[in-house]
Design a protein around this motif. Structure first.
Motif, PDB file in Angstrom:
ATOM      1  N   LEU A  56      -0.218   5.795 -15.496  1.00 28.26           N
ATOM      2  CA  LEU A  56      -0.863   4.670 -14.822  1.00 28.26           C
ATOM      3  C   LEU A  56      -1.738   5.208 -13.685  1.00 28.26           C
ATOM      4  N   ALA A  57      -1.139   6.065 -12.850  1.00 31.04           N
ATOM      5  CA  ALA A  57      -1.892   6.748 -11.793  1.00 31.04           C
ATOM      6  C   ALA A  57      -2.064   8.200 -12.228  1.00 31.04           C
ATOM      7  N   SER A 113       0.975   9.388  -6.602  1.00 28.43           N
ATOM      8  CA  SER A 113       0.699   9.024  -8.003  1.00 28.43           C
ATOM      9  C   SER A 113       1.957   9.136  -8.861  1.00 28.43           C
ATOM     10  N   SER A 114       2.742  10.188  -8.644  1.00 25.06           N
ATOM     11  CA  SER A 114       3.991  10.354  -9.408  1.00 25.06           C
ATOM     12  C   SER A 114       4.959   9.212  -9.120  1.00 25.06           C
ATOM     13  N   ALA A 163       0.824  -1.212   0.000  1.00 22.98           N
ATOM     14  CA  ALA A 163       0.000   0.000   0.000  1.00 22.98           C
ATOM     15  C   ALA A 163       0.858   1.262   0.000  1.00 22.98           C
ATOM     16  N   PHE A 164       0.406   2.264  -0.748  1.00 21.91           N
ATOM     17  CA  PHE A 164       1.021   3.591  -0.771  1.00 21.91           C
ATOM     18  C   PHE A 164       0.126   4.518   0.043  1.00 21.91           C
ATOM     19  N   GLY A 173      -5.263  16.186  -3.433  1.00 25.65           N
ATOM     20  CA  GLY A 173      -6.512  15.490  -3.112  1.00 25.65           C
ATOM     21  C   GLY A 173      -7.210  14.884  -4.307  1.00 25.65           C
ATOM     22  N   LYS A 174      -6.500  14.663  -5.414  1.00 26.84           N
ATOM     23  CA  LYS A 174      -7.137  14.105  -6.606  1.00 26.84           C
ATOM     24  C   LYS A 174      -7.488  12.623  -6.445  1.00 26.84           C
ATOM     25  N   THR A 175      -6.626  11.873  -5.728  1.00 25.82           N
ATOM     26  CA  THR A 175      -6.927  10.453  -5.525  1.00 25.82           C
ATOM     27  C   THR A 175      -7.963  10.350  -4.413  1.00 25.82           C
TER      28      THR A 175
END
Length: 194
Positions: free
Chosen positions: A49-50, A37-38, A27-28, A57-59
């Motif tokens: 991919l991400a 994500s980067s 887990a990240f 706060g995009k994820t």
């Protein structure tokens, strides 16, 4: 492990939707805008991919990726102030819901921006992971933003800013320059083989 074979599997907006944990999971976790994500894109040699955004706060979902038999889980960032309280509660429920399920978590990568002392939320997360006896590694992101002396100074500071800092493994990385990425891939491969 062939990191180039990473593929997006699914995303979930509430923890009750999460599928059962059948394979080892890595887990990240980390604050909003810390570079999860980067880092995922850099580790897996992919640009998109991400989803990466300049807006923190995009994820807002738990995103699952898979390479061979290992599942990589991108958790929503915590601590972003500019979203509604209901959204913050939902993110919190997602993160806690993930960890409170019977999951095969092999490792948690806790991302912290190397340029700043850990926030109270980072410290709370460390305490939570220690209490839950979850294996974790602190990944210090954005290492390219500091000179070598600044980096050494911050690494030294983390040993006192983080409880048990001298006993926790910390790894500086940069999604821009690739610093630390090969070492991180080695850790991920070792964990996946256990």
């Amino acid at each position: 492990m062939n990191f180039n074979l990473a593929r997006f599997v699914s995303a979930y907006g509430v923890s009750s939707q999460l599928p059962p944990s059948e394979n080892l999971e890595i887990a990240f976790a980390g604050r909003s805008n810390v570079g999860k994500s980067s880092l995922i894109n850099k580790v897996f040699n992919r640009k998109n991919l991400a989803r990466v955004s300049a807006v923190p706060g995009k994820t807002a979902t738990v995103n699952f990726y898979q390479v061979e038999r290992t599942v990589f889980v991108d958790l929503p960032g915590y601590g972003y102030a500019k979203v509604a309280k209901s959204e913050k509660r939902r993110w919190s429920e997602l993160i806690e819901g993930y960890f409170n399920q019977d999951r095969r978590v092999a490792l948690v990568l806790l991302l912290i921006d190397i340029r700043h002392p850990p926030s109270q939320l980072d410290l709370d997360m460390i305490e939570y992971l220690v209490e839950m006896e979850e294996p974790f590694l602190i990944v210090l992101t954005k290492a390219d933003k500091l000179s070598r002396p600044q980096k050494e100074k911050r690494l030294e500071a983390f040993h006192t800013e983080i409880p048990y800092g001298d006993q926790i493994h910390m790894m500086p990385v940069s999604s821009v320059t690739g610093e630390g990425i090969e070492a991180l891939r080695t850790v991920l491969e070792e964990v996946s083989e256990e």
